[in-house]
Design a protein around this motif. Sequence first.
Motif, PDB file in Angstrom:
ATOM      1  N   LYS A 281       0.850  -1.189   0.000  1.00  0.00           N
ATOM      2  CA  LYS A 281       0.000   0.000   0.000  1.00  0.00           C
ATOM      3  C   LYS A 281       0.884   1.238   0.000  1.00  0.00           C
ATOM      4  N   SER A 283       1.520   5.063  -2.424  1.00  0.00           N
ATOM      5  CA  SER A 283       1.723   5.426  -3.830  1.00  0.00           C
ATOM      6  C   SER A 283       3.059   6.110  -4.096  1.00  0.00           C
ATOM      7  N   ARG A 284       3.863   6.312  -3.053  1.00  0.00           N
ATOM      8  CA  ARG A 284       5.101   7.062  -3.256  1.00  0.00           C
ATOM      9  C   ARG A 284       6.027   6.367  -4.252  1.00  0.00           C
ATOM     10  N   ILE A 286       5.231   4.549  -6.748  1.00  0.00           N
ATOM     11  CA  ILE A 286       4.728   4.714  -8.120  1.00  0.00           C
ATOM     12  C   ILE A 286       5.103   6.087  -8.653  1.00  0.00           C
ATOM     13  N   TRP A 287       4.964   7.122  -7.801  1.00  0.00           N
ATOM     14  CA  TRP A 287       5.344   8.470  -8.239  1.00  0.00           C
ATOM     15  C   TRP A 287       6.830   8.534  -8.575  1.00  0.00           C
ATOM     16  N   ASP A 423      -8.873   6.608 -14.611  1.00  0.00           N
ATOM     17  CA  ASP A 423      -7.721   6.945 -13.772  1.00  0.00           C
ATOM     18  C   ASP A 423      -6.460   7.163 -14.598  1.00  0.00           C
ATOM     19  N   SER A 607      -6.004   8.526  -8.091  1.00  0.00           N
ATOM     20  CA  SER A 607      -5.847   7.500  -9.119  1.00  0.00           C
ATOM     21  C   SER A 607      -4.604   6.659  -8.873  1.00  0.00           C
ATOM     22  N   VAL A 608      -3.515   7.296  -8.478  1.00  0.00           N
ATOM     23  CA  VAL A 608      -2.290   6.540  -8.196  1.00  0.00           C
ATOM     24  C   VAL A 608      -2.485   5.648  -6.976  1.00  0.00           C
ATOM     25  N   GLN A 609      -3.241   6.113  -5.991  1.00  0.00           N
ATOM     26  CA  GLN A 609      -3.536   5.274  -4.819  1.00  0.00           C
ATOM     27  C   GLN A 609      -4.338   4.045  -5.238  1.00  0.00           C
ATOM     28  N   LYS A 610      -5.355   4.252  -6.097  1.00  0.00           N
ATOM     29  CA  LYS A 610      -6.133   3.117  -6.596  1.00  0.00           C
ATOM     30  C   LYS A 610      -5.265   2.183  -7.423  1.00  0.00           C
ATOM     31  N   SER A 612      -2.075   1.738  -7.040  1.00  0.00           N
ATOM     32  CA  SER A 612      -1.208   1.031  -6.096  1.00  0.00           C
ATOM     33  C   SER A 612      -1.940  -0.148  -5.455  1.00  0.00           C
ATOM     34  N   GLU A 613      -3.188   0.075  -5.069  1.00  0.00           N
ATOM     35  CA  GLU A 613      -3.969  -1.008  -4.469  1.00  0.00           C
ATOM     36  C   GLU A 613      -4.205  -2.128  -5.479  1.00  0.00           C
TER      37      GLU A 613
END
Length: 1496
Positions: A281, A283-284, A286-287, A423, A607-610, A612-613
């Motif tokens: 969990k 999103s860092r 991914i960024w 997203d 969107s990045v949080q979704k 990531s999940e």
Amino acid sequence: MIGLLHSYIPITAAPVDNGLLNNGCFLDALGLVPHVFLLFSTFPILFIGWGSQSSKVHIHHSTWLHFPGHNLRWLLTVVLLFVLVCEIAEGIVSDGFNQSRHLHLYMPAGLGMLAAITSIVYYHNIETSNFPKLLIALLIYWTLAFITKTIKFVKYDDHGIGLMQLRFCITGLLALLYGLLLGVEVNVILRRRYMWFPCPTEVKPPDDLQDLGVRFLQPFVNLLSKSTYWWMNTFITSAHKRPIDLKTIGKLPISMRALTNFQRLRKAFDAQAEKGPVPLKGSRWIWLALRQAFGRPLVLSITFRFIADLLGFAGPLCISGIVHHISSDNHSALPPVKLLGVHFISSEAFLANAYVLAVLLFLALLLQRTFLQASYYVAIETGIKLRAAIQTKIYHKIMRLCTSNMSMGDMTTAQICSLVARDTNHLMWFFFLCPNLWAMPVQIVMGVLLLYSLLGVSALIGATVIVILAPLQYFVATRLSRAQKSTLEYTSERLKKTNELLRGIKLLKLYAWEHIFRSSVEETRRQELRNLRTFALYTSLSIFMNAAIPIAAVLTIFAVHVHVHSGTDFDLSPAVAFGSLSLFHILVTPLFLLSSVLHSTVKALVSVQKLSEFLGSTEIEIDQDPVVQTTIVNGYFTWTQGCPTLSNIDIKVPFGQLTMIVGQVGCGKSSLLLAALGEMQKISGNITWNNILTACVFRKRGSVAYASQRPWLLNATVEENILFDMAPNEKRYKEVIEVCQLQPDIDTLPQGDQTVIGERGIILSGGQRQRICVARALYQHTNVVFLDDPFSALDIHLSDHLMREGILKLLRQEKRTVVLVTHKLQYLPHADWIIAMRDGTVQTQGTLKDIQCAEPELFEQWRTLMNRQDKVKKKKKNLFERKSFRRPMYSTDTLATEDEDEDSTTSTDEDSLRAELRHRTTIPWSSFATYLRAAGLLLLPLLVLSQLTKHSLMVAIDFWLAHWTSRVIAAQIESAERNCTGTKDCEFSHSSYLQVFCGLCALGIVLCLVTSLAVEWTGLRVSRELHCSLLRTIVLAPMRLFETTPLGNILNRFSADTNTIDQHIPVTLECLSRSTLLCVSAVGVISYVTPLFLFALLPLAVACYFIQKYFRVASRDLQQLEDSTEMPLLSHYSQTIEGLTTIRAFRHEQRFKKKLLEHTDANNISSLFLMAANRWLEVRMEYIGAFVVLIAAVASISNALCSQLSAGLVGLGLTYALMVSNYLNWIVRNLADMEVHLGCVKRVSSLIHTQPESYDGLMTPAQVPAGWPKYGEIQIKNLSVRYDSSLKPVLRHVSAHIRPGQKVGICGRTGSGKSSFSLALFRMLDTIEGNRIIDGIDIAKLPLQTLRSKFSIILQDPILFSGTIRFNLDPERKATDQMLWEALEIAQLMPVVKALPGGLDAMVTEGGENFSQGQRQLFCLARAFVRKSSILIMDEATASIDMATESILQKVVMTAFADRTVVTIAVSPCTSLNYCTLYKTTQQGSSTLALKLTCE
């Protein structure tokens, strides 16, 4: 040559006693030598080069090769041209101080400009022809130019000419530029070893240019073509001649393809993984990966944006300078210094000239617009690449996703498709808007500083007003976003209900429930409209604030300024007023964008949080080894984290033999297959795949030919679905077609096996879909074949043929391991191994003889059912001849009609194409009229009147400001003439002007609110009217519409088209009307200020017309192409998710990944071409706008200097001219968007005009006797019906008499008219002649709603709706709980429902996906039992039910419906033999009494 050079030297030139090099005139003339050399040496070569270029065929030849330093050379050349323009201007301004003309001050610079242009054209031709030896001419030119400019610069320095003189600085810059260009030339020669090197370096063109299919040339063209999108000219103009399609736009360059960018993103992810464990969990990471993969081009875009924003401030500064120059008494600067016989002016004197400022403003606008569009392009291109990479990453994850995540609702297909569609777009738009995050602070700080320099403290007060109101704007934007999100939730719910309504429309009409579901959709629509009303309100407030805040801030600034600085040197003047007004327009823009950028950022974060999940969700293990035998030991499997679905599973599947899995509905037969395939979550136990040939044990498996219980088909041809990417083998293909009895069905399809069967096999019947899936499994060369209940949708003939020829013959001959799940117990004697399932566990397994000994009761039950089936088959042979029963999608009558029309269609194709090309250039005014008519007679005049009044008032405000500031200047001049600086009589009073200004601004703010509300409320009313009309029309439409129109097309009218009408058309309409009126206002103001502008307006208007004409056609085609390529992409995702088990069973993951890349690239190249077309338009409109500014500036300056035009009007004209390019862009872009949007109105309008069914009857509902029909007597007299008035009858002269309470079976071949007979009783077909009398009443006289509400019918395809079980059984809410439980008990479902949490209130998912196929059919049976009508029709209702349950149900029907009339339709008499009367329908559709059998 010297004589030629001296021929234009004036007589007043300085003497040359001190040497020629000490004479300024000679130094200027010496600079002509390199230019003349270049022109004379290159013109012949260029002429030959252009001639050879015209003979080249491929467009790629003009973009072959770039030499080292290509971009640097172009940049230096552009800078060189700018400096030469300054030199020309400096020479002209300096020459204005002389009594005679000195051509040598600017003529060498003009010739230098021509030489610079020639050099870059010459270089371009050398590059494209790849002939570098000709660079010798440029090498000589740069050398000579550098030497001559250096000599001139040194001589200037020797004579004390320094930095204070502008010409000295220009000469130094030219020497530097020529030196740098010389260095670039030498670098090319050294790196490529050209000219005198014996072995030059051979360089090939890029691989993309070797491929003639690559037509997106932006990465390969030269810098000028990149900046102006010149390479798009041919593409844009060709779109006017023929429609743009995927073939026209070709393929993407390698660097822009989805695979390339996915690999780049994957490397970035891998790099993040190497740094440490990636968290499940958060999103860092991914960024960080996105920054590493796509950060560099984003930095380039930000850099371009910085440059553009800095250049943007040149406009207000130049306007202020021009107006100040005109306002001053003395229009000349200080006299220049005379040295070396020529005049030298300073930079201050040069920039004090109004004409110079006009030219500089023009050049600054050109550069600013170019850099701005370059920034947009790089950002959007990066966003598109990012989107493609993430979409591919998501697809790769889907291929490894655990099936239980989706089957149990933890992750739905809609959620994944939303992740792909929405997203990824959020992230793309975030990258597009990202440069604004960095540019806005710089823009705001610079704007405030410049405003402060013009206005002093009042500028800070105005900025404070904006800052105070900015949170209010952010609040409105936040509320707008929430309203949109809330609206989206109701929209999704409405579409879900609409989708269910459309998918079950046949059932709803037959049960007369369409009004219930329509009311449900309308109720959801009302809730959606309430949220849309809120959305419209906040949209209106947002538009209002965008227009009102600048007015309020300007009013505050000027009111404070006249009170603070009145009578001082900072008093309000045209230069201050209009310079600050232009600055204010720049300053307000980033503040308005702030809310959009912040919302885009928040959406991207979510969107990045979704994402990531999703990327952290559980996966399955995918292995790839050959298999022949399967063993499961002590296996416990589940779909969720709760109790296991399958318990204590110990089975083996023998090699090369037939294994059958049997059991009642819902006992876990299909789950056992999926557990063996690794699709279920394993709690404990082992799954072993053994290779008997090598005696090795694997826990892995290879390809398995799998046919699922629910047929899964591709949106492709029949042949492609069967081959499934296997090599074509004609002999095997025909053999499989014969085994599955598909040839008769293929013969009925329009294009045979090349017919595209649509998404989910929409044009095929259930049996046809099932047989194609089985044919796919049989065609594959796999060792293992899994068949999950392949006989469920087949009649007994097809089942027997498939069992005998396909499984027992074809598969056994090939020694393939077959696992068959079936309810057909008569096939058990053929099984080598039998697995009996019960309640999620293995009841017994072994051979039939083993089970006979171990489980005698179970065997006796099976034998009873098998004997019954054999008995049925024997009787059946005496009833019908043995033929294949088929269900053709297209009737022979329909095909005949199509054949008759084929010739006429072919003959009109060419005329249709010409008509289409003609209509593509016209705006759909009829659709616009339809939209406006739906708005009503009240809102439409208000909309038009408010817009006209508002913009007239805006012009009045600016005119008043011009008049006010001009009076200030006049008062200052008058007071200076009267020499009364200290008395009150000489002070200018601002109060009256300020009061009028305040009144106009207040009225303008009110009108801004009125217009924004009028537009949004007009759109809201149109949305309500069109959707209401569309829904009512669709619900009342005849079934023929749904049979001939793909469901997706109708659903798109309610989804995409309605969404466009709801949210996009009002905004586009507002922006189009506003930009049009603003542009008309601007042109009117400029023409009023300088009437000479009208002469230049004509060619500019013609240019604008042709640009918009070509752009609109290309833009519309590209938008439609982008939409049409997005649909297959999203469809591929949904198809993959739905068939994920089949794809993984076949091990076809790589093939589907490759197909995804093709769909992604097709969508991305459409997006890139659309984006390039938008940039093409904007660059040209911006350049036209720059010319408007130049012409308006020069004309107004001349007019002011010659005829004393007031400085205020000059400032007003220039301020309006500065915005013309924006207005032109908005007009054309919004016009193109409106054309696309009006297509939605046209499609909805065409569907609204569908002729409805005749719901009215000769009798009213009150006239129908209570309790009718009481007995259930049916009399059919000479009945002939057809599906449509254009088709032939499907039933001809049918007569029958069914007595009350009689049980009747109707049998016949597929297509013989059985179902048509039942539909005729519900008046679903068009009646030609005859009567249908039920209990003494001709049903033709009854209202449709009344008629259909009195009967019950059970269709072959089970249909359940999302909601509770109670709702599915009784949507009318008339039955008690006791009645519902009684119906469930009759349908053998009471134990199932009681076990569910909530019982009758347990939820049913969309389509009933949380129940098995057989259970869904049982629910449909229970639904019919609840109604308790005296007439029950069963249309192949037991196709998906096991034999034991079917036997029970038939007994129930005989007892529970003993006093009711029951009509059963079946393809074979086996289901009907328990009935008293059996009707046989012939192929022609006529009916005769065939047999009367004694009830058993």
